[in-house]
Design an enzyme around this catalytic site. Structure first.
Site, short mmCIF file in Angstrom:
data_model
loop_
_atom_site.label_atom_id
_atom_site.label_comp_id
_atom_site.label_asym_id
_atom_site.label_seq_id
_atom_site.Cartn_x
_atom_site.Cartn_y
_atom_site.Cartn_z
N CYS A 191 -14.72 5.56 -27.49
CA CYS A 191 -16.01 6.22 -27.64
C CYS A 191 -16.71 6.29 -26.29
CB CYS A 191 -16.82 5.43 -28.66
SG CYS A 191 -18.18 6.40 -29.26
N GLU A 192 -16.23 7.19 -25.44
CA GLU A 192 -16.76 7.32 -24.08
C GLU A 192 -16.16 8.57 -23.45
OE1 GLU A 192 -17.56 3.98 -21.94
OE2 GLU A 192 -17.18 4.85 -19.99
N GLY A 237 0.75 -1.25 0.00
CA GLY A 237 0.00 0.00 0.00
C GLY A 237 0.78 1.29 0.00
N ARG A 275 -6.60 4.06 -14.95
CA ARG A 275 -6.61 4.66 -13.60
C ARG A 275 -7.20 6.07 -13.56
NH1 ARG A 275 -2.82 5.68 -10.81
NH2 ARG A 275 -3.68 4.96 -8.84
N PRO A 281 4.32 -5.25 -1.09
CA PRO A 281 4.31 -4.07 -1.97
C PRO A 281 4.08 -4.42 -3.43
CG PRO A 281 6.56 -4.64 -1.39
CD PRO A 281 5.69 -5.59 -0.64
N GLY A 282 3.28 -3.65 -4.09
CA GLY A 282 3.10 -3.77 -5.54
C GLY A 282 3.55 -2.48 -6.20
N ARG A 283 2.72 -1.45 -6.03
CA ARG A 283 2.95 -0.16 -6.68
C ARG A 283 4.35 0.42 -6.41
NH1 ARG A 283 -1.52 3.00 -7.62
NH2 ARG A 283 -2.52 1.81 -5.96
N TYR A 290 -0.76 -1.43 -12.08
CA TYR A 290 -2.20 -1.36 -12.31
C TYR A 290 -2.55 -0.63 -13.61
CZ TYR A 290 -1.90 -2.59 -7.39
OH TYR A 290 -1.58 -3.20 -6.22
N TYR A 331 -10.40 6.04 -11.15
CA TYR A 331 -10.20 6.59 -9.80
C TYR A 331 -10.00 8.10 -9.81
CZ TYR A 331 -8.56 1.73 -9.31
OH TYR A 331 -8.42 0.39 -9.36
N1 LLP Z 1 -1.83 -6.88 -0.66
C1 LLP Z 1 -3.16 -6.89 -0.82
C2 LLP Z 1 -3.97 -7.79 0.00
C3 LLP Z 1 -3.77 -6.02 -1.74
O1 LLP Z 1 -5.09 -6.03 -1.87
C4 LLP Z 1 -2.97 -5.15 -2.51
C5 LLP Z 1 -3.58 -4.23 -3.47
C6 LLP Z 1 -1.57 -5.19 -2.33
C7 LLP Z 1 -1.04 -6.06 -1.39
C8 LLP Z 1 -0.64 -4.29 -3.07
O2 LLP Z 1 -0.86 -2.95 -2.81
P1 LLP Z 1 0.10 -1.81 -3.39
O3 LLP Z 1 1.42 -1.91 -2.67
O4 LLP Z 1 0.28 -2.05 -4.84
O5 LLP Z 1 -0.61 -0.55 -3.13
N2 LLP Z 1 -6.04 -0.71 -8.93
C9 LLP Z 1 -5.75 0.25 -7.88
C10 LLP Z 1 -5.00 -0.40 -6.74
C11 LLP Z 1 -5.74 -1.53 -6.14
C12 LLP Z 1 -4.89 -2.20 -5.08
C13 LLP Z 1 -5.59 -3.33 -4.51
N3 LLP Z 1 -4.83 -4.09 -3.57
C14 LLP Z 1 -4.97 1.40 -8.48
O6 LLP Z 1 -4.71 1.39 -9.66
O7 LLP Z 1 -4.65 2.36 -7.76
#
Ligand code: LLP
Length: 413
Positions: A342-343, A238, A312, A274-276, A371, A316
């Protein structure tokens, strides 16, 4: 920064993006910096020095196989939200024992696959516990599980990416914790190894992680008192990134870990998801300007990329920074940057002061690593774009574009 300007041209590491654009037949395309990915991962590893931990990269953010293999080689674990994410994690060579399967609606077949590979499984609800038990019994193997707790801490982010508050669809009802513990105690095929929470995404205040960690440590104490030997605290992912580029200071992995270090105890390992913050700033979506128009009030730059490749902003109202990759010296006007879909929701940026470009000019949407490709679609029958990777001065294609011919084959039933 791996994306930087030199003499008016945007570079990715050592390569001028305009030169790349001129040699690639497709537009738009995704362009990644390998060095940026490595640096982002290493920032977590450095932050976690001295803490027993697993960095579980959240595959949902970006599932490109080459990128997954690279992260695995750096030492990453993986965090999964579907059976197919587990399959691609296995294909990328991740050690399944260092992966976690999350989700509020995991199917029995996904759970069987996970249990077979000894993936740690997060229990999200009463029915989910029953399904995990069923999967473990089906294959006669112990499932290592965590309980997903909802700490009810407000992450102060967009409602769509807020997950750890009481009204969220994720996690157990905390008042039912002892029911879950009793069920697990009574089932020899369920082995409770930890607790999990995930507060939300794009979080910019480490205090929020600290608040949640304190609460989670209290849960760990309660669960240990009930006779369980817990190994892991999983605090989810997150951490936000600098989408806005206004000079605001964004917390780093070190800030995050340092903010919770004194709350952690030696007898508990940390899992972080971590993802993002690992992949987000490693990529740009490279587009071409199709034309410029006005309706009298508003001015539009129309590009070939759209909400189909990068949703995104539409979904959002997210801000992602936009720039030209080459010198553009037309009059500076406030533009909406829009795609051909077309939107009316099809925009990449609103109210941006940009110089008026010529047709064919190159334009990037920054921070497209997380994402963006992962949430792309075929809306308006746009085919998903290719992905390219730069490593220093070397360019490689890491995913080809989808083709219309492939699409038509889906109807051969
Ligand atoms: N762990 C869990 C249980 C999660 O649900 C998520 C993301 C992560 C880890 C990774 O989170 P990060 O570090 O990437 O923030 N599509 C949205 C983001 C949705 C994230 C959902 N869960 C966007 O584009 O902002």
């Amino acid at each position: 920064m791996k994306f930087h300007f030199k003499n008016g041209y945007l570079y990715c590491e050592k390569l001028k993006i305009k030169d790349i654009q001129d040699q690639i037949p497709e537009s738009p395309f995704y362009l990644y910096s390998l060095t940026q990915i490595t640096e982002n991962y290493n920032a977590y590893q450095t932050a976690l020095e001295g803490v027993e931990s697993i960095i579980g990269y959240a595959i949902k953010a970006n599932n490109n196989l080459t990128i997954l293999k690279h992260l695995r080689e750096l030492g990453s674990g993986a965090v999964l939200v579907s059976g197919n994410e587990l399959r691609i994690a296995l294909a990328a060579g991740f050690d399944p024992k260092r992966t976690v399967l999350n989700g509020n609606g995991k199917t029995i077949s996904e759970l069987i696959l996970a249990a077979e590979h000894e993936v740690m499984i997060n229990i999200d609800s009463e029915f989910d516990l029953e399904h995990v038990r069923e999967a473990a019994r089906e294959i006669g193997k112990v499932a290592n599980v965590l309980i997903r707790i909802n700490p009810d801490v407000d992450p102060e982010v967009h409602a769509y990416v807020s997950t750890g508050i009481k009204n969220s669809k994720f996690g157990i009802r905390n008042e039912r914790l002892h029911w879950f513990l009793d069920q697990i105690q009574a089932e020899p095929l369920l082995n409770l190894v930890g607790v999990h929470c995930h507060l939300g995404s794009t979080i910019k205040k480490v205090r929020i992680f600290r608040d949640a960690t304190i609460l989670m440590m209290e849960f760990i104490e309660t669960i240990r008192d009930a006779g369980f030997d817990l190994r892991y605290l999983n605090i989810g992912g997150g951490l936000g990134i600098d989408y806005e580029k206004t000079g605001e200071s964004i917390p780093t992995p070190s800030h995050l870990i340092d903010s919770i270090r004194d709350v952690l105890t030696d007898d508990i390992g940390l899992i972080i998801e971590p993802g993002r913050s690992i992949i987000g700033n490693s990529s740009v979506l490279v587009n071409r300007v199709t034309g410029v128009k006005t309706n009298g009030n508003k001015h539009f730059i129309v590009i070939d990329g759209s909400m189909a490749e990068l949703i995104r902003p539409s979904l959002y109202d997210a801000y992602q920074h936009i720039d030209f990759i080459e010198p553009v010296d037309g009059e500076v006007i406030t533009y909406d940057v829009v795609g051909p879909v077309c939107e009316s929701a099809d925009f990449l940026g609103k109210d941006r002061a940009l110089p008026t470009p010529h047709e064919g000019a190159g334009l990037v949407v920054y921070d497209a690593g997380a994402y963006c490709y992962a949430m792309s679609s075929n809306y308006n029958l746009k085919m998903r774009p290719p992905e390219y990777l730069v490593d220093n001065d070397r360019l490689t294609q890491i995913r080809r574009s989808e083709t219309f011919e492939e699409h038509m084959r889906l109807f051969e039933v």
